[in-house]
Design a protein around this motif. Structure first.
Motif, mmCIF file in Angstrom:
data_model
loop_
_atom_site.group_PDB
_atom_site.id
_atom_site.type_symbol
_atom_site.label_atom_id
_atom_site.label_comp_id
_atom_site.label_asym_id
_atom_site.label_seq_id
_atom_site.Cartn_x
_atom_site.Cartn_y
_atom_site.Cartn_z
ATOM 1 N N ILE A 1 0.863 -1.194 0.000
ATOM 2 C CA ILE A 1 0.000 0.000 0.000
ATOM 3 C C ILE A 1 0.891 1.232 0.000
ATOM 4 O O ILE A 1 1.626 1.489 0.959
ATOM 5 C CB ILE A 1 -0.976 -0.026 1.192
ATOM 6 C CG1 ILE A 1 -1.946 -1.198 1.009
ATOM 7 C CG2 ILE A 1 -1.735 1.301 1.304
ATOM 8 C CD1 ILE A 1 -3.054 -1.289 2.013
ATOM 9 N N THR B 1 1.395 5.218 -0.163
ATOM 10 C CA THR B 1 0.561 6.326 0.304
ATOM 11 C C THR B 1 1.221 7.700 0.097
ATOM 12 O O THR B 1 2.410 7.800 -0.190
ATOM 13 C CB THR B 1 0.294 6.195 1.822
ATOM 14 O OG1 THR B 1 1.517 6.464 2.514
ATOM 15 C CG2 THR B 1 -0.211 4.814 2.198
ATOM 16 N N PRO C 1 -4.023 6.479 0.165
ATOM 17 C CA PRO C 1 -3.327 5.617 -0.792
ATOM 18 C C PRO C 1 -3.178 6.300 -2.147
ATOM 19 O O PRO C 1 -4.070 7.032 -2.573
ATOM 20 C CB PRO C 1 -4.264 4.407 -0.903
ATOM 21 C CG PRO C 1 -5.607 4.919 -0.533
ATOM 22 C CD PRO C 1 -5.376 5.978 0.493
ATOM 23 N N MET D 1 -3.513 5.314 -5.562
ATOM 24 C CA MET D 1 -4.137 4.080 -6.069
ATOM 25 C C MET D 1 -3.362 3.457 -7.232
ATOM 26 O O MET D 1 -3.263 2.245 -7.333
ATOM 27 C CB MET D 1 -5.606 4.318 -6.443
ATOM 28 C CG MET D 1 -6.628 3.924 -5.381
ATOM 29 S SD MET D 1 -6.209 2.674 -4.149
ATOM 30 C CE MET D 1 -6.825 1.163 -4.826
ATOM 31 N N ARG D 2 -2.803 4.307 -8.121
ATOM 32 C CA ARG D 2 -2.092 3.733 -9.275
ATOM 33 C C ARG D 2 -0.870 2.946 -8.791
ATOM 34 O O ARG D 2 -0.688 1.775 -9.146
ATOM 35 C CB ARG D 2 -1.676 4.858 -10.230
ATOM 36 C CG ARG D 2 -1.426 4.399 -11.641
ATOM 37 C CD ARG D 2 -1.577 5.540 -12.634
ATOM 38 N NE ARG D 2 -1.014 6.809 -12.122
ATOM 39 C CZ ARG D 2 0.250 7.209 -12.334
ATOM 40 N NH1 ARG D 2 1.081 6.479 -13.022
ATOM 41 N NH2 ARG D 2 0.678 8.361 -11.839
ATOM 42 N N THR E 1 -0.355 1.857 -5.807
ATOM 43 C CA THR E 1 -0.754 0.752 -4.932
ATOM 44 C C THR E 1 -1.221 -0.448 -5.753
ATOM 45 O O THR E 1 -0.887 -1.593 -5.433
ATOM 46 C CB THR E 1 -1.862 1.231 -3.967
ATOM 47 O OG1 THR E 1 -1.320 2.260 -3.146
ATOM 48 C CG2 THR E 1 -2.367 0.101 -3.093
ATOM 49 N N THR E 2 -1.979 -0.170 -6.816
ATOM 50 C CA THR E 2 -2.444 -1.284 -7.650
ATOM 51 C C THR E 2 -1.250 -2.026 -8.245
ATOM 52 O O THR E 2 -1.201 -3.267 -8.242
ATOM 53 C CB THR E 2 -3.383 -0.749 -8.756
ATOM 54 O OG1 THR E 2 -4.445 -0.039 -8.122
ATOM 55 C CG2 THR E 2 -3.970 -1.879 -9.577
ATOM 56 N N ILE F 1 -8.860 -1.151 -0.006
ATOM 57 C CA ILE F 1 -7.817 -0.796 -0.980
ATOM 58 C C ILE F 1 -7.277 -2.072 -1.638
ATOM 59 O O ILE F 1 -7.130 -2.153 -2.856
ATOM 60 C CB ILE F 1 -6.668 -0.027 -0.278
ATOM 61 C CG1 ILE F 1 -7.172 1.316 0.261
ATOM 62 C CG2 ILE F 1 -5.485 0.164 -1.212
ATOM 63 C CD1 ILE F 1 -6.239 1.960 1.286
ATOM 64 N N GLY G 1 -7.670 -3.169 -5.461
ATOM 65 C CA GLY G 1 -6.436 -3.389 -6.210
ATOM 66 C C GLY G 1 -6.391 -4.742 -6.904
ATOM 67 O O GLY G 1 -5.880 -4.851 -8.012
ATOM 68 N N PRO H 1 -12.999 2.922 -2.272
ATOM 69 C CA PRO H 1 -12.455 1.955 -3.235
ATOM 70 C C PRO H 1 -13.507 0.934 -3.668
ATOM 71 O O PRO H 1 -13.512 0.494 -4.825
ATOM 72 C CB PRO H 1 -11.335 1.251 -2.459
ATOM 73 C CG PRO H 1 -11.069 2.095 -1.264
ATOM 74 C CD PRO H 1 -12.294 2.884 -0.987
ATOM 75 N N GLU I 1 -15.704 2.513 -6.345
ATOM 76 C CA GLU I 1 -15.022 2.659 -7.628
ATOM 77 C C GLU I 1 -15.015 1.375 -8.434
ATOM 78 O O GLU I 1 -15.165 1.386 -9.646
ATOM 79 C CB GLU I 1 -13.580 3.117 -7.403
ATOM 80 C CG GLU I 1 -13.412 4.585 -7.708
ATOM 81 C CD GLU I 1 -12.211 5.176 -7.013
ATOM 82 O OE1 GLU I 1 -11.151 4.516 -6.995
ATOM 83 O OE2 GLU I 1 -12.359 6.290 -6.470
ATOM 84 N N ARG I 2 -14.847 0.253 -7.753
ATOM 85 C CA ARG I 2 -14.791 -1.023 -8.480
ATOM 86 C C ARG I 2 -16.096 -1.798 -8.341
ATOM 87 O O ARG I 2 -16.199 -2.928 -8.782
ATOM 88 C CB ARG I 2 -13.636 -1.879 -7.941
ATOM 89 C CG ARG I 2 -12.256 -1.264 -8.093
ATOM 90 C CD ARG I 2 -11.817 -1.189 -9.551
ATOM 91 N NE ARG I 2 -11.799 -2.512 -10.183
ATOM 92 C CZ ARG I 2 -10.737 -3.297 -10.274
ATOM 93 N NH1 ARG I 2 -9.589 -2.888 -9.802
ATOM 94 N NH2 ARG I 2 -10.801 -4.483 -10.858
#
Ligand code: ADP
Ligand code: ASP
Ligand code: MG
Length: 453
Positions: free
Chosen positions: A155, A157, A166, A168-169, A171-172, A217, A221, A276, A279-280
């Motif tokens: 993760i 941050t 986070p 996100m990019r 972290t993914t 998260i 991810g 999160p 979003e998904r």
């Protein structure tokens, strides 16, 4: 793939960890793979670590070190209980070395007499880094292929220590690099919640209660099918069970309803958890680790509470401060609200509820850190009155949109309670009222009697 997050009480003692293991085993037997496990620190440990940092920073090093030893003993005892003496050697050595490091940090803080937010996060993260190691090894000992994953590599941050967010990019990508291979190898990744690291690799935490957020998260991810929050209550309840003794379980919630309840005080879910998931479009389920067969609360994009004519639940926050800002000179003038909100923005203080009239605006804040400076800045162009010890009570339900009479009924039930502010925003999904803290319990009981029993 399921992500299963276990809170502090659900890893608080050896029996709790044994329950966790059986929940993970049942999931794996059913799904043939996974789950991904995210754990909090053992119950009470984060509070203890923060107290240790404060003691050390105040040069009470001996006290702080005594508390470090208490935590050491608790983690060693847990390790022994779960793994037995024979097999625990590498884990025991790891636990000892983490506490040796913590003791070294404590001594350094005693000399520096100052705890920076970054150092505070290093101390606070110890709880989750340890609990996740213990759970990973306990899974292996119980015949499951647990594998510890360092959350600091998974993760990534911002560097807003103690309340990092986070990236996100990054972290993914990190999750693909460190979690996906573990899954592909047929193993069960175990991560500490609450913890991540900045792009420079410095340890950062996501803020109190942040393990729920970590689970979401991770779920987003890796594209999980569901994010499960295993805790010590049956799910989202119609009210805080510490105030209302017998609240009902809310079987279904929409993301929007859950977000409002979490934000306005339903501690069972960290408010950021929902983002999160939204979003998904990943369902979130809250479950009781002591009753693994329960159905819990299912939170999805489209869920509507079981009865569309019913309010869904309520939540409350204590220790709210109301700031009244009045200016006659602003009558008919524009730009007043902009000036007001610029002040709150400058001092990075979030405003929760706002009500306005032509010459005044009332806002609530729950972070008093910069309040004196805010009042001083506002006083340059307005009269300011601060009222501490207020409470916020928020009633949530999609039915507030469909039934125009509902809002009136809510306020009507509270007729004996002096209300300082009443607010219903455009979503019309909640009604929020502000009152003296002393009136909160009575108000909640009245509303619960009327709408939830
Ligand atoms: P965990 O350690 O599992 O993250 P938390 O203590 O953070 O657990 O959250 C669970 C607690 O949230 C419950 O024990 C309960 O006291 C409290 N809580 C407050 N409001 C609610 C609510 N509306 N529904 C369920 N639990 C609530
Ligand atoms: N252990 C952290 C806390 O107590 C994070 C969490 O449990 O969610 O705040
Ligand atoms: Mg929690």
């Amino acid at each position: 793939m399921l992500v299963q997050k276990f809170g502090g009480t659900s890893v608080g003692d050896p029996d709790a960890v044994r329950r966790l293991i059986e929940i993970a085993r049942a999931t794996r037997n059913r799904d043939g793979r996974g789950p991904i496990v995210v754990v909090s620190a053992l119950s009470g440990v984060t509070d203890a670590l923060l107290a240790i940092a404060a003691e050390a920073g105040a040069s009470r090093v001996d006290r702080a070190l005594a508390h470090v030893d208490q935590l050491r003993d608790r983690h060693v005892a847990m390790t022994q209980a779960l793994l037995g003496d024979g097999r625990m050697a590498p884990l025991a050595a790891h636990v000892e070395s983490e506490f040796d490091q913590l003791a070294a940090v404590v001594k350094a803080l005693g000399v520096l007499r100052e705890v920076s937010p970054g150092t505070l996060d290093v101390v606070a993260a110890t709880g989750e880094l340890l609990s996740s190691r213990i759970v990973a090894d306990a899974l292996v000992h119980a015949g499951l292929p647990g594998q510890w994953v360092d959350a600091r590599l998974a993760i990534i941050t911002s560097d807003d220590y103690t309340r990092a967010v986070p990236l996100m990019r990054e972290t993914t990508a990190a999750l693909r690099a460190v979690v996906s291979p573990v899954i592909d190898a047929g193993r069960i990744p175990v991560l500490g919640g609450f913890v991540g690291a900045t792009l420079q690799g410095h340890t950062a935490t996501l803020g109190r209660g942040g393990s729920d957020y970590s689970a979401a998260i991770v779920g987003a991810g890796v594209g999980a099918s569901e994010i499960q929050i295993w805790t010590d209550v049956d799910g989202m309840l119609t009210a805080d069970p510490r105030i209302i003794p017998q609240p009902r379980l809310v079987p279904r919630l929409s993301f929007a309803e859950a977000a409002e309840l979490a934000y306005f005080g339903a501690k069972v879910l960290h408010p950021s958890t929902i983002h999160p998931a939204v979003e998904r479009n990943i369902p979130v389920r809250i479950l009781n680790a002591r009753k693994p067969d329960g159905t819990g609360t299912l939170i999805t994009a489209d869920a509507v509470s079981s009865d569309a004519n019913q309010l869904t639940a309520m939540a409350a926050k204590r220790d709210i401060t109301v700031v009244d800002i009045t200016s006659d000179r602003m009558l008919m003038a524009y730009g007043f609200l902009r000036r007001v909100f610029e002040v709150f923005e400058r001092f990075q203080t979030a405003v929760d509820v706002v009500t306005t009239s032509e010459v005044s605006v009332s806002v609530t804040v729950d972070n008093r850190r910069h309040l004196d400076a805010i009042v001083e800045a506002l006083s340059e162009f307005a009269e300011v009155v601060v009222e501490p010890e207020m409470a916020l009570l928020c009633v949530v339900g999609d039915c507030l949109r469909s039934d125009p009479a509902m809002a009136g009924r809510v306020v009507g039930v509270l007729e004996e309670v002096p209300l300082r502010m009443i607010s219903q925003a455009a979503s019309r999904r909640n009604i929020t009222v502000i009152m003296r803290q002393a009136d909160l319990s009575h108000a909640m009981h009245r509303l619960h009697e009327e709408f939830f029993t």
